[in-house]
Design a protein around this motif. Structure first.
Motif, PDB file in Angstrom:
ATOM      1  N   LEU A 154       7.703 -13.362  -6.604  1.00 20.66           N
ATOM      2  CA  LEU A 154       8.505 -12.407  -5.836  1.00 20.66           C
ATOM      3  C   LEU A 154       9.937 -12.886  -5.594  1.00 20.66           C
ATOM      4  CD1 LEU A 154       5.898 -11.275  -3.171  1.00 20.66           C
ATOM      5  CD2 LEU A 154       6.321 -10.344  -5.437  1.00 20.66           C
ATOM      6  N   ILE A 155      10.192 -14.175  -5.911  1.00 24.63           N
ATOM      7  CA  ILE A 155      11.559 -14.676  -5.817  1.00 24.63           C
ATOM      8  C   ILE A 155      12.236 -14.272  -7.117  1.00 24.63           C
ATOM      9  CG2 ILE A 155      13.002 -16.728  -5.488  1.00 24.63           C
ATOM     10  CD1 ILE A 155      10.436 -18.182  -4.568  1.00 24.63           C
ATOM     11  N   GLY A 156      13.467 -13.844  -7.048  1.00 29.80           N
ATOM     12  CA  GLY A 156      14.132 -13.436  -8.279  1.00 29.80           C
ATOM     13  C   GLY A 156      14.760 -12.071  -8.077  1.00 29.80           C
ATOM     14  N   ASP A 157      14.892 -11.334  -9.159  1.00 36.86           N
ATOM     15  CA  ASP A 157      15.532 -10.027  -9.084  1.00 36.86           C
ATOM     16  C   ASP A 157      14.602  -9.027  -8.380  1.00 36.86           C
ATOM     17  OD1 ASP A 157      16.591  -7.528  -9.502  1.00 36.86           O
ATOM     18  OD2 ASP A 157      17.241  -7.947 -11.557  1.00 36.86           O
ATOM     19  N   HIS A 158      14.886  -8.768  -7.122  1.00 36.98           N
ATOM     20  CA  HIS A 158      13.978  -7.960  -6.327  1.00 36.98           C
ATOM     21  C   HIS A 158      13.820  -6.523  -6.817  1.00 36.98           C
ATOM     22  CE1 HIS A 158      14.574 -11.233  -3.332  1.00 36.98           C
ATOM     23  NE2 HIS A 158      13.276 -11.105  -3.345  1.00 36.98           N
ATOM     24  N   ASP A 159      14.912  -5.966  -7.325  1.00 40.61           N
ATOM     25  CA  ASP A 159      14.838  -4.590  -7.821  1.00 40.61           C
ATOM     26  C   ASP A 159      13.911  -4.519  -9.030  1.00 40.61           C
ATOM     27  OD1 ASP A 159      16.552  -3.786  -5.870  1.00 40.61           O
ATOM     28  OD2 ASP A 159      18.350  -3.925  -7.130  1.00 40.61           O
ATOM     29  N   ALA A 162      10.266  -5.162  -7.889  1.00 37.84           N
ATOM     30  CA  ALA A 162       9.738  -3.990  -7.185  1.00 37.84           C
ATOM     31  C   ALA A 162       9.415  -2.875  -8.166  1.00 37.84           C
ATOM     32  CB  ALA A 162      10.744  -3.501  -6.140  1.00 37.84           C
ATOM     33  N   GLU A 163      10.303  -2.684  -9.152  1.00 36.17           N
ATOM     34  CA  GLU A 163      10.117  -1.636 -10.140  1.00 36.17           C
ATOM     35  C   GLU A 163       8.875  -1.909 -10.990  1.00 36.17           C
ATOM     36  OE1 GLU A 163      11.115   1.199 -10.641  1.00 36.17           O
ATOM     37  OE2 GLU A 163      10.580   1.634 -12.720  1.00 36.17           O
ATOM     38  N   ARG A 164       8.713  -3.166 -11.381  1.00 34.78           N
ATOM     39  CA  ARG A 164       7.556  -3.558 -12.192  1.00 34.78           C
ATOM     40  C   ARG A 164       6.251  -3.372 -11.407  1.00 34.78           C
ATOM     41  NH1 ARG A 164       7.426  -7.827 -16.909  1.00 34.78           N
ATOM     42  NH2 ARG A 164       8.565  -6.060 -17.747  1.00 34.78           N
ATOM     43  N   THR A 182       1.800 -20.584   0.518  1.00 36.25           N
ATOM     44  CA  THR A 182       2.121 -21.865  -0.124  1.00 36.25           C
ATOM     45  C   THR A 182       3.417 -21.777  -0.922  1.00 36.25           C
ATOM     46  OG1 THR A 182       0.894 -21.340  -2.137  1.00 36.25           O
ATOM     47  CG2 THR A 182      -0.320 -22.436  -0.384  1.00 36.25           C
ATOM     48  N   GLY A 183       3.942 -20.586  -1.077  1.00 32.65           N
ATOM     49  CA  GLY A 183       5.129 -20.400  -1.917  1.00 32.65           C
ATOM     50  C   GLY A 183       6.412 -20.426  -1.106  1.00 32.65           C
ATOM     51  N   TYR A 184       7.464 -19.932  -1.720  1.00 35.57           N
ATOM     52  CA  TYR A 184       8.773 -20.007  -1.085  1.00 35.57           C
ATOM     53  C   TYR A 184       9.399 -18.627  -0.946  1.00 35.57           C
ATOM     54  CZ  TYR A 184       8.117 -24.879  -2.196  1.00 35.57           C
ATOM     55  OH  TYR A 184       7.608 -26.135  -2.282  1.00 35.57           O
ATOM     56  N   SER A 185       8.577 -17.602  -0.892  1.00 33.93           N
ATOM     57  CA  SER A 185       9.168 -16.269  -0.835  1.00 33.93           C
ATOM     58  C   SER A 185       9.728 -16.007   0.560  1.00 33.93           C
ATOM     59  CB  SER A 185       8.139 -15.219  -1.209  1.00 33.93           C
ATOM     60  OG  SER A 185       7.168 -15.108  -0.201  1.00 33.93           O
ATOM     61  N   ASN A 186      10.733 -15.179   0.576  1.00 34.68           N
ATOM     62  CA  ASN A 186      11.331 -14.759   1.828  1.00 34.68           C
ATOM     63  C   ASN A 186      10.412 -13.702   2.435  1.00 34.68           C
ATOM     64  OD1 ASN A 186      12.838 -13.444   3.755  1.00 34.68           O
ATOM     65  ND2 ASN A 186      14.749 -13.630   2.609  1.00 34.68           N
ATOM     66  N   LEU A 187       9.880 -14.007   3.601  1.00 32.57           N
ATOM     67  CA  LEU A 187       8.916 -13.105   4.229  1.00 32.57           C
ATOM     68  C   LEU A 187       9.452 -11.688   4.391  1.00 32.57           C
ATOM     69  CD1 LEU A 187       6.940 -14.953   7.027  1.00 32.57           C
ATOM     70  CD2 LEU A 187       6.155 -14.136   4.811  1.00 32.57           C
ATOM     71  N   ALA A 188      10.758 -11.574   4.598  1.00 32.56           N
ATOM     72  CA  ALA A 188      11.357 -10.253   4.809  1.00 32.56           C
ATOM     73  C   ALA A 188      11.143  -9.349   3.601  1.00 32.56           C
ATOM     74  CB  ALA A 188      12.839 -10.400   5.105  1.00 32.56           C
ATOM     75  N   TYR A 189      11.013  -9.958   2.438  1.00 32.14           N
ATOM     76  CA  TYR A 189      10.866  -9.153   1.224  1.00 32.14           C
ATOM     77  C   TYR A 189       9.451  -8.639   0.999  1.00 32.14           C
ATOM     78  CZ  TYR A 189      15.565 -10.339  -0.246  1.00 32.14           C
ATOM     79  OH  TYR A 189      16.921 -10.453  -0.331  1.00 32.14           O
ATOM     80  N   ILE A 190       8.497  -9.296   1.636  1.00 31.64           N
ATOM     81  CA  ILE A 190       7.096  -8.914   1.435  1.00 31.64           C
ATOM     82  C   ILE A 190       6.895  -7.410   1.659  1.00 31.64           C
ATOM     83  CG2 ILE A 190       4.756  -9.185   2.418  1.00 31.64           C
ATOM     84  CD1 ILE A 190       5.471 -11.508   0.687  1.00 31.64           C
ATOM     85  N   LEU A 192       8.882  -5.093   1.106  1.00 31.71           N
ATOM     86  CA  LEU A 192       9.564  -4.240   0.120  1.00 31.71           C
ATOM     87  C   LEU A 192       8.669  -3.892  -1.064  1.00 31.71           C
ATOM     88  CD1 LEU A 192      13.076  -5.907  -0.263  1.00 31.71           C
ATOM     89  CD2 LEU A 192      12.464  -3.893   1.076  1.00 31.71           C
ATOM     90  N   PHE A 193       7.620  -4.685  -1.245  1.00 31.73           N
ATOM     91  CA  PHE A 193       6.801  -4.511  -2.438  1.00 31.73           C
ATOM     92  C   PHE A 193       5.505  -3.772  -2.132  1.00 31.73           C
ATOM     93  CE2 PHE A 193       9.092  -8.642  -3.171  1.00 31.73           C
ATOM     94  CZ  PHE A 193       9.979  -8.152  -4.100  1.00 31.73           C
ATOM     95  N   PRO A 194       5.011  -3.024  -3.125  1.00 31.96           N
ATOM     96  CA  PRO A 194       3.743  -2.305  -2.919  1.00 31.96           C
ATOM     97  C   PRO A 194       2.555  -3.250  -3.073  1.00 31.96           C
ATOM     98  CG  PRO A 194       4.592  -1.863  -5.123  1.00 31.96           C
ATOM     99  CD  PRO A 194       5.571  -2.786  -4.464  1.00 31.96           C
ATOM    100  N   LEU A 195       2.179  -3.923  -1.996  1.00 32.87           N
ATOM    101  CA  LEU A 195       1.095  -4.905  -2.065  1.00 32.87           C
ATOM    102  C   LEU A 195      -0.188  -4.344  -1.463  1.00 32.87           C
ATOM    103  CD1 LEU A 195       3.150  -8.035  -0.911  1.00 32.87           C
ATOM    104  CD2 LEU A 195       2.774  -7.189  -3.250  1.00 32.87           C
ATOM    105  N   ASP A 196      -1.295  -4.560  -2.152  1.00 30.89           N
ATOM    106  CA  ASP A 196      -2.588  -4.056  -1.678  1.00 30.89           C
ATOM    107  C   ASP A 196      -3.406  -5.135  -0.989  1.00 30.89           C
ATOM    108  OD1 ASP A 196      -2.584  -1.277  -2.910  1.00 30.89           O
ATOM    109  OD2 ASP A 196      -2.123  -2.538  -4.634  1.00 30.89           O
ATOM    110  N   CYS A 197      -3.118  -6.377  -1.301  1.00 27.31           N
ATOM    111  CA  CYS A 197      -3.966  -7.454  -0.794  1.00 27.31           C
ATOM    112  C   CYS A 197      -3.198  -8.764  -0.677  1.00 27.31           C
ATOM    113  CB  CYS A 197      -5.147  -7.613  -1.757  1.00 27.31           C
ATOM    114  SG  CYS A 197      -6.258  -8.946  -1.329  1.00 27.31           S
ATOM    115  N   ILE A 198      -3.486  -9.488   0.374  1.00 30.28           N
ATOM    116  CA  ILE A 198      -2.908 -10.823   0.531  1.00 30.28           C
ATOM    117  C   ILE A 198      -4.040 -11.828   0.560  1.00 30.28           C
ATOM    118  CG2 ILE A 198      -1.764 -12.322   2.210  1.00 30.28           C
ATOM    119  CD1 ILE A 198       0.275 -10.196   2.685  1.00 30.28           C
ATOM    120  N   LYS A 199      -3.983 -12.784  -0.340  1.00 32.08           N
ATOM    121  CA  LYS A 199      -5.031 -13.796  -0.405  1.00 32.08           C
ATOM    122  C   LYS A 199      -4.575 -15.059   0.325  1.00 32.08           C
ATOM    123  CE  LYS A 199      -7.938 -13.844  -3.732  1.00 32.08           C
ATOM    124  NZ  LYS A 199      -8.583 -14.166  -5.025  1.00 32.08           N
TER     125      LYS A 199
END
Ligand code: C2E
Ligand code: CA
Ligand code: CA
Ligand code: CA
Length: 275
Positions: A154-159, A162-164, A182-190, A192-199
């Motif tokens: 999720l780090i990288g080109d957010h647009d 998100a599109e993918r 365990t990763g380094y993602s910015n929580l604020a971005y979580i 923004l994405f269509p997520l169904d599940c968090i493990k």
């Protein structure tokens, strides 16, 4: 001193040579393994603790090496990532997993399945072609195949990401974030994405009950963004009870079942029942 320096250099060079040789040997073996069908999937149930029944399985790849026996993915996935072999291995995992699930559904085993997608595979343009192809099959079970990607993807080109993810969702795949926390993602971005599940990563489960506040936090975050949450690597009844108290009812781990070959997991699923 000069002599010693040269010796050291020579040793260094020959060690480099050996490492490079060993690597290219492994690379060669991996390619051969793909051609000869030495990879297989094992499956680990995800259980709903409220019903004690199986919700879905996660497919985990294994290498049945002709002389070295069963090799775990930790030993070859990183090499596959570096060499690009992951694209072909990933293709195998996706098609094999989906075909198996379709077969199970035909036989009345109506559960879901999670498939791991590596970071490099996620960014590969061919991935969309592969999953579009899979999703266009007549028996494709829409909305129950979950693609697990790690947080760092999720780090990288957010647009672009998100599109993918949106395209994947539109095709009928669910999206899970693997090893969350365990990763380094910015929580604020979580959000923004269509997520169904968090493990929730095993490291948090290992640290129960100390990690209880963190797990509650992840559970709340999942609820807020409309995703379900799954605890990974649950090994004991104490951990399962603790998670139930927190309200985290989907668990995966040795406590219920290790990853197993197809025939064995089907027996385990029959024992536990389907949610
Ligand atoms: P992961 O996706 O986080 O998978 C969970 C790992 O934890 C699996 O290891 C599983 O066997 C193990 N596990 C599950 N429950 C327990 C438990 O209660 N206790 C303990 N100690 N371990 C538990 P495995 O199968 O060795 O896979 C390791 C990693 O390799 C996976 O971590 C995943 O990142 C990667 N991997 C596996 N299969 C694939 C695949 O098909 N494609 C890709 N790209 N990566 C894969
Ligand atoms: Ca996973
Ligand atoms: Ca994981
Ligand atoms: Ca992991």
């Amino acid at each position: 001193a000069k002599e010693a320096g040269r010796d050291r250099c020579m040793t260094f060079d020959s060690e480099m040579g050996r490492a490079a040789k060993e690597r290219s040997q492994i690379e060669h073996d991996l390619k051969e393994a793909l051609e000869q069908g030495q990879f297989q999937l094992h499956y680990q149930p995800r259980v709903d603790t409220l019903t004690q029944k199986v919700v879905s399985v996660e497919a985990l790849v294994r290498w049945q090496h002709p002389t070295r026996g069963m090799i775990s993915p930790g030993a070859f996935i990183p090499i596959c990532e570096e060499t690009g072999i992951i694209e072909e291995l990933g293709h195998f995992v996706l098609t094999e997993g989906c075909n198996t699930l379709i077969k199970w559904h035909r036989a009345g085993v109506k559960i879901g399945m999670s498939l791991n997608v590596s970071p490099r595979q996620f960014l590969d343009d061919k991935l969309m072609d592969i999953i579009t192809d899979i999703a266009s099959g007549p028996e494709f079970p829409k909305g129950i195949i979950e693609l697990e990607i790690t947080e760092n993807v999720l780090i990288g080109d957010h647009d672009l990401i998100a599109e993918r993810l949106r395209q994947m969702t539109e095709l009928g795949f669910r999206i899970a974030i693997d090893d969350f926390g365990t990763g380094y993602s910015n929580l604020a971005y979580i959000s923004l994405f269509p997520l169904d599940c968090i493990k929730i990563d095993k490291s948090f489960i290992d640290q129960l009950p100390t990690s209880e506040p963190i797990i509650r936090l992840i559970k709340t975050l999942s609820d807020q963004i409309g995703a379900s949450s799954v605890a990974e690597g649950v090994e004991t009844k104490i951990q399962a009870n603790c998670l139930a108290e927190i309200g985290c009812h989907q668990i995966q781990g040795y406590y219920y079942s290790k990853p197993m070959p197809e025939d064995d997991v089907l027996k385990r699923i029959a024992e536990l029942g389907i949610n």
